[in-house]
Design a protein around this motif. Structure first.
Motif, PDB file in Angstrom:
ATOM      1  N   LEU A 164       0.711  -1.358   0.009  1.00  0.00           N
ATOM      2  CA  LEU A 164       0.067   0.015   0.072  1.00  0.00           C
ATOM      3  C   LEU A 164       0.942   1.080   0.041  1.00  0.00           C
ATOM      4  O   LEU A 164       0.591   2.305  -0.478  1.00  0.00           O
ATOM      5  N   ALA A 165       1.923   1.097   0.816  1.00  0.00           N
ATOM      6  CA  ALA A 165       3.004   2.297   0.747  1.00  0.00           C
ATOM      7  C   ALA A 165       3.459   2.619  -0.673  1.00  0.00           C
ATOM      8  O   ALA A 165       3.625   3.692  -1.039  1.00  0.00           O
ATOM      9  N   VAL A 166       3.948   1.779  -1.218  1.00  0.00           N
ATOM     10  CA  VAL A 166       4.505   1.850  -2.724  1.00  0.00           C
ATOM     11  C   VAL A 166       3.361   2.189  -3.492  1.00  0.00           C
ATOM     12  O   VAL A 166       3.672   3.119  -4.299  1.00  0.00           O
ATOM     13  N   ARG A 167       2.300   2.079  -3.391  1.00  0.00           N
ATOM     14  CA  ARG A 167       0.964   2.579  -4.051  1.00  0.00           C
ATOM     15  C   ARG A 167       0.744   4.067  -3.867  1.00  0.00           C
ATOM     16  O   ARG A 167      -0.222   4.756  -4.359  1.00  0.00           O
ATOM     17  N   GLY A 168       1.426   4.634  -2.655  1.00  0.00           N
ATOM     18  CA  GLY A 168       1.161   5.914  -2.389  1.00  0.00           C
ATOM     19  C   GLY A 168       0.285   6.385  -1.190  1.00  0.00           C
ATOM     20  O   GLY A 168       0.173   7.378  -1.068  1.00  0.00           O
ATOM     21  N   ALA A 169      -0.274   5.247  -0.709  1.00  0.00           N
ATOM     22  CA  ALA A 169      -1.073   5.424   0.577  1.00  0.00           C
ATOM     23  C   ALA A 169      -0.341   5.831   1.717  1.00  0.00           C
ATOM     24  O   ALA A 169       0.768   5.577   1.989  1.00  0.00           O
ATOM     25  N   GLN A 170      -1.166   6.667   2.703  1.00  0.00           N
ATOM     26  CA  GLN A 170      -0.509   6.959   3.797  1.00  0.00           C
ATOM     27  C   GLN A 170      -0.822   5.790   4.949  1.00  0.00           C
ATOM     28  O   GLN A 170      -2.103   5.560   5.161  1.00  0.00           O
ATOM     29  N   VAL A 171      -0.072   5.036   5.197  1.00  0.00           N
ATOM     30  CA  VAL A 171      -0.219   3.613   5.964  1.00  0.00           C
ATOM     31  C   VAL A 171       0.064   3.652   7.495  1.00  0.00           C
ATOM     32  O   VAL A 171       1.200   4.307   7.766  1.00  0.00           O
ATOM     33  N   VAL A 172      -0.752   3.378   8.136  1.00  0.00           N
ATOM     34  CA  VAL A 172      -0.576   2.869   9.509  1.00  0.00           C
ATOM     35  C   VAL A 172      -0.735   1.411   9.718  1.00  0.00           C
ATOM     36  O   VAL A 172      -1.773   0.766   9.596  1.00  0.00           O
ATOM     37  N   LEU A 173       0.315   0.808  10.558  1.00  0.00           N
ATOM     38  CA  LEU A 173       0.232  -0.585  10.674  1.00  0.00           C
ATOM     39  C   LEU A 173       0.109  -0.756  12.194  1.00  0.00           C
ATOM     40  O   LEU A 173       1.004  -0.167  13.223  1.00  0.00           O
ATOM     41  N   ALA A 174      -0.963  -1.552  12.748  1.00  0.00           N
ATOM     42  CA  ALA A 174      -1.192  -1.730  14.327  1.00  0.00           C
ATOM     43  C   ALA A 174      -1.055  -3.152  14.395  1.00  0.00           C
ATOM     44  O   ALA A 174      -1.794  -3.956  14.123  1.00  0.00           O
ATOM     45  N   GLN A 175       0.100  -3.385  15.356  1.00  0.00           N
ATOM     46  CA  GLN A 175       0.301  -4.589  15.686  1.00  0.00           C
ATOM     47  C   GLN A 175       0.083  -4.896  17.185  1.00  0.00           C
ATOM     48  O   GLN A 175       0.617  -4.042  17.947  1.00  0.00           O
ATOM     49  N   GLN A 176      -0.674  -5.862  17.792  1.00  0.00           N
ATOM     50  CA  GLN A 176      -1.018  -6.152  19.162  1.00  0.00           C
ATOM     51  C   GLN A 176       0.152  -6.549  19.867  1.00  0.00           C
ATOM     52  O   GLN A 176       0.454  -5.931  21.035  1.00  0.00           O
ATOM     53  N   SER A 177       0.946  -7.437  19.199  1.00  0.00           N
ATOM     54  CA  SER A 177       2.294  -7.840  20.078  1.00  0.00           C
ATOM     55  C   SER A 177       3.167  -6.667  20.037  1.00  0.00           C
ATOM     56  O   SER A 177       3.202  -5.745  19.382  1.00  0.00           O
ATOM     57  N   GLU A 178       4.585  -7.056  20.774  1.00  0.00           N
ATOM     58  CA  GLU A 178       5.527  -5.998  20.931  1.00  0.00           C
ATOM     59  C   GLU A 178       6.389  -5.893  19.667  1.00  0.00           C
ATOM     60  O   GLU A 178       7.003  -5.010  19.622  1.00  0.00           O
ATOM     61  N   ARG A 179       6.214  -6.815  18.602  1.00  0.00           N
ATOM     62  CA  ARG A 179       7.075  -6.377  17.543  1.00  0.00           C
ATOM     63  C   ARG A 179       6.587  -7.320  16.141  1.00  0.00           C
ATOM     64  O   ARG A 179       5.724  -7.898  16.225  1.00  0.00           O
ATOM     65  N   LEU A 180       7.052  -6.793  15.128  1.00  0.00           N
ATOM     66  CA  LEU A 180       6.631  -7.280  13.847  1.00  0.00           C
ATOM     67  C   LEU A 180       7.158  -8.668  13.419  1.00  0.00           C
ATOM     68  O   LEU A 180       8.366  -9.345  13.795  1.00  0.00           O
ATOM     69  N   MET A 181       6.422  -9.481  12.861  1.00  0.00           N
ATOM     70  CA  MET A 181       6.694 -10.924  12.577  1.00  0.00           C
ATOM     71  C   MET A 181       7.191 -11.702  13.421  1.00  0.00           C
ATOM     72  O   MET A 181       8.317 -12.276  13.277  1.00  0.00           O
ATOM     73  N   GLU A 182       6.722 -11.619  14.622  1.00  0.00           N
ATOM     74  CA  GLU A 182       7.213 -12.347  15.974  1.00  0.00           C
ATOM     75  C   GLU A 182       7.478 -13.759  15.696  1.00  0.00           C
ATOM     76  O   GLU A 182       8.233 -14.467  16.303  1.00  0.00           O
ATOM     77  N   ARG A 183       6.527 -14.456  14.974  1.00  0.00           N
ATOM     78  CA  ARG A 183       6.678 -15.960  14.674  1.00  0.00           C
ATOM     79  C   ARG A 183       7.787 -16.344  13.927  1.00  0.00           C
ATOM     80  O   ARG A 183       8.520 -17.278  14.026  1.00  0.00           O
ATOM     81  N   GLN A 184       8.110 -15.304  12.990  1.00  0.00           N
ATOM     82  CA  GLN A 184       9.279 -15.794  11.924  1.00  0.00           C
ATOM     83  C   GLN A 184      10.527 -15.194  12.525  1.00  0.00           C
ATOM     84  O   GLN A 184      11.694 -15.757  12.209  1.00  0.00           O
ATOM     85  N   LEU A 185      10.624 -14.130  13.104  1.00  0.00           N
ATOM     86  CA  LEU A 185      11.789 -13.227  13.277  1.00  0.00           C
ATOM     87  C   LEU A 185      12.455 -13.305  14.675  1.00  0.00           C
ATOM     88  O   LEU A 185      11.461 -12.973  15.467  1.00  0.00           O
ATOM     89  N   ASP A 186      13.371 -12.832  14.884  1.00  0.00           N
ATOM     90  CA  ASP A 186      13.988 -12.388  16.235  1.00  0.00           C
ATOM     91  C   ASP A 186      13.873 -10.924  16.325  1.00  0.00           C
ATOM     92  O   ASP A 186      13.610 -10.212  15.264  1.00  0.00           O
ATOM     93  N   PRO A 187      14.174 -10.427  17.503  1.00  0.00           N
ATOM     94  CA  PRO A 187      14.111  -8.970  17.718  1.00  0.00           C
ATOM     95  C   PRO A 187      14.962  -7.994  16.884  1.00  0.00           C
ATOM     96  O   PRO A 187      14.391  -7.030  16.229  1.00  0.00           O
ATOM     97  N   ALA A 188      16.101  -8.388  16.594  1.00  0.00           N
ATOM     98  CA  ALA A 188      16.898  -7.745  15.859  1.00  0.00           C
ATOM     99  C   ALA A 188      16.128  -7.705  14.337  1.00  0.00           C
ATOM    100  O   ALA A 188      16.306  -6.410  13.887  1.00  0.00           O
ATOM    101  N   ALA A 189      16.181  -8.693  13.807  1.00  0.00           N
ATOM    102  CA  ALA A 189      15.441  -8.619  12.441  1.00  0.00           C
ATOM    103  C   ALA A 189      14.131  -8.099  12.255  1.00  0.00           C
ATOM    104  O   ALA A 189      13.898  -7.297  11.342  1.00  0.00           O
ATOM    105  N   SER A 190      13.257  -8.266  13.432  1.00  0.00           N
ATOM    106  CA  SER A 190      11.835  -7.495  13.379  1.00  0.00           C
ATOM    107  C   SER A 190      12.208  -5.803  13.449  1.00  0.00           C
ATOM    108  O   SER A 190      11.533  -5.382  12.716  1.00  0.00           O
TER     109      SER A 190
END
Length: 412
Positions: A164-190
């Motif tokens: 959506l950002a690439v398409r020019g939208a003003q994007v807000v991402l709301a994540q309930q947990s403490e970091r992004l992609m927590e199932r796949q990534l460690d904190p540094a990668a997040s």
């Protein structure tokens, strides 16, 4: 093919289409039944369609030959005694072997105001992001400077926010947990993923609980957070995970846990019915990823045709994501890969290399001289060598190869 030997596959997604194609190649054409109007496609690449990098036909799966060309129908029930399936149009399809490849549905969170008064439709401007129709509807709705809120910071939410950002939208991402992609990534990668999104102009909020959506005249206007703050929104994307589609299986009396329970032959509690892909639960595991779905389809094709006796024992899956397509800021595509156990246990050896300037990060986890997991963000030149060492599960040489694996371009 006579009805008492016919293989019928319900679901024309990645797993079902792969199985039908493999069966055809092995001389056992199958009837593939799918609900979607579109040709079978690679769901993994929907974000690339949304970003404008690919046209929908580019992500279509390899062609199927009749009679494996999908039959467009919605299956409403299974009669196990008669070995038939019923369709919404009243037709009845007999089977000798039935394969459930029904996939999964997006999780729609219990947010206040999310559904229309009728209770079945999302308000205008609110989109799930699971099917090609979802993708095309969202693509049609997005426009430069549109205010978009993505709810969910997993793999799908990050992909949608970036597109959506690439398409020019003003994007807000709301994540309930403490970091992004927590199932796949460690904190540094997040953190690197978050930095990449912020460089695109995405406003990232973690530990952020959404309470509801405000709808005016049938259209979304804002997203309400638990702390009382409201985010203005023209578009809302629900990326809150998926849930296996098990309704048909449960109604037919098959054993169901979180998914349809299958054994090492991908067979359900009915010996004439198998299940593969997102809907299948094997040895307590729901995979929900492309690689296991393809592995299961290939193994089942061999078993059903007698061309192989291999059983399914699980898949060691590598998650790879390319956030591609150039943004208005001119940022290059952003790559990441994760496999195995990315969080070390006490006593594990960990090797990490980070380059803050280039935004790259590499980490491997070793246990008992075996590579058990890793994360790469940015440059993925070493992912091929690392994945091969991980998949082989063989003891690593004693001469300290880890730094070499992390720095040598072993091919991807």
């Amino acid at each position: 093919m006579t009805s008492n030997t016919r293989v019928v596959v319900i679901g024309s997604g990645l797993a079902g289409a792969r199985l039908a194609r493999r069966l055809g190649e092995l001389g056992t054409p199958a009837l593939l039944v799918g609900e979607e109007e579109h040709r079978p496609y690679n769901r993994v690449l929907l974000a690339e369609v949304l970003a404008g990098r690919y046209e929908p036909d580019v992500i279509a799966l390899p062609g199927l030959t009749a009679p494996a060309e999908p039959l467009r129908a919605r299956v409403t029930g299974i009669d196990r005694e008669a070995r038939t399936v019923r369709c919404a149009d009243g037709s009845v399809i007999p089977y000798g072997t039935l394969v459930l490849a029904t996939g999964s549905n997006p999780v729609l969170p219990p947010l206040r105001g999310l559904f229309t008064p009728a209770g079945h439709e999302l308000p205008e401007g609110v989109h799930a992001f699971r099917t090609m129709d979802d993708c095309l509807g969202l693509s049609k709705a997005v426009r430069p400077s549109a205010r978009a809120v993505v709810i969910g910071g997993g793999l799908l939410g990050v992909s949608a926010a970036r597109a959506l950002a690439v398409r020019g939208a003003q994007v807000v991402l709301a994540q309930q947990s403490e970091r992004l992609m927590e199932r796949q990534l460690d904190p540094a990668a997040s953190r690197l993923v978050g930095r990449h999104l912020k460089d695109l102009g995405v406003e990232v909020h973690t530990e952020c609980r959404v309470r509801g959506v405000r709808v005016v005249a049938g259209a979304v206007r804002s997203v309400e957070l638990a702390d009382g703050y409201a985010l203005d929104a023209d578009l809302v994307v629900l990326a809150c995970g998926v849930r296996p589609r098990v309704g048909l299986a449960r109604a037919a009396g098959l054993a169901v846990g979180e998914g349809v329970l299958v054994d090492d032959e991908l067979r359900t509690s009915d010996p004439h019915i198998h299940a593969i892909g997102d809907c299948a639960q094997h040895d307590g595991t729901l995979y929900g990823l492309a690689t296991p779905a393809l592995d299961q389809a290939d193994i089942l094709a061999g078993l059903l045709t007698g061309s192989s006796t291999a059983r399914y024992s699980g898949t060691r899956s590598l998650t790879r994501l390319t956030l591609a397509g150039r943004a208005p800021s001119g940022l290059a595509p952003f790559d990441l890969a994760a496999f195995g156990e990315t969080h070390p246990r006490p006593g594990d050896d960990v090797v990490q290399l980070a380059d803050a300037t280039r935004g790259t990060y590499r980490k491997v986890v070793v246990r008992d001289d075996r590579l058990v997991g890793g994360v790469l963000v940015g440059e993925l030149g070493t992912v091929g060598a690392l994945a091969r060492a991980w998949e082989g599960a063989e003891p690593l040489p004693a001469d300290g190869p880890l730094l070499h694996l992390l720095t040598h371009d072993g091919g991807s």
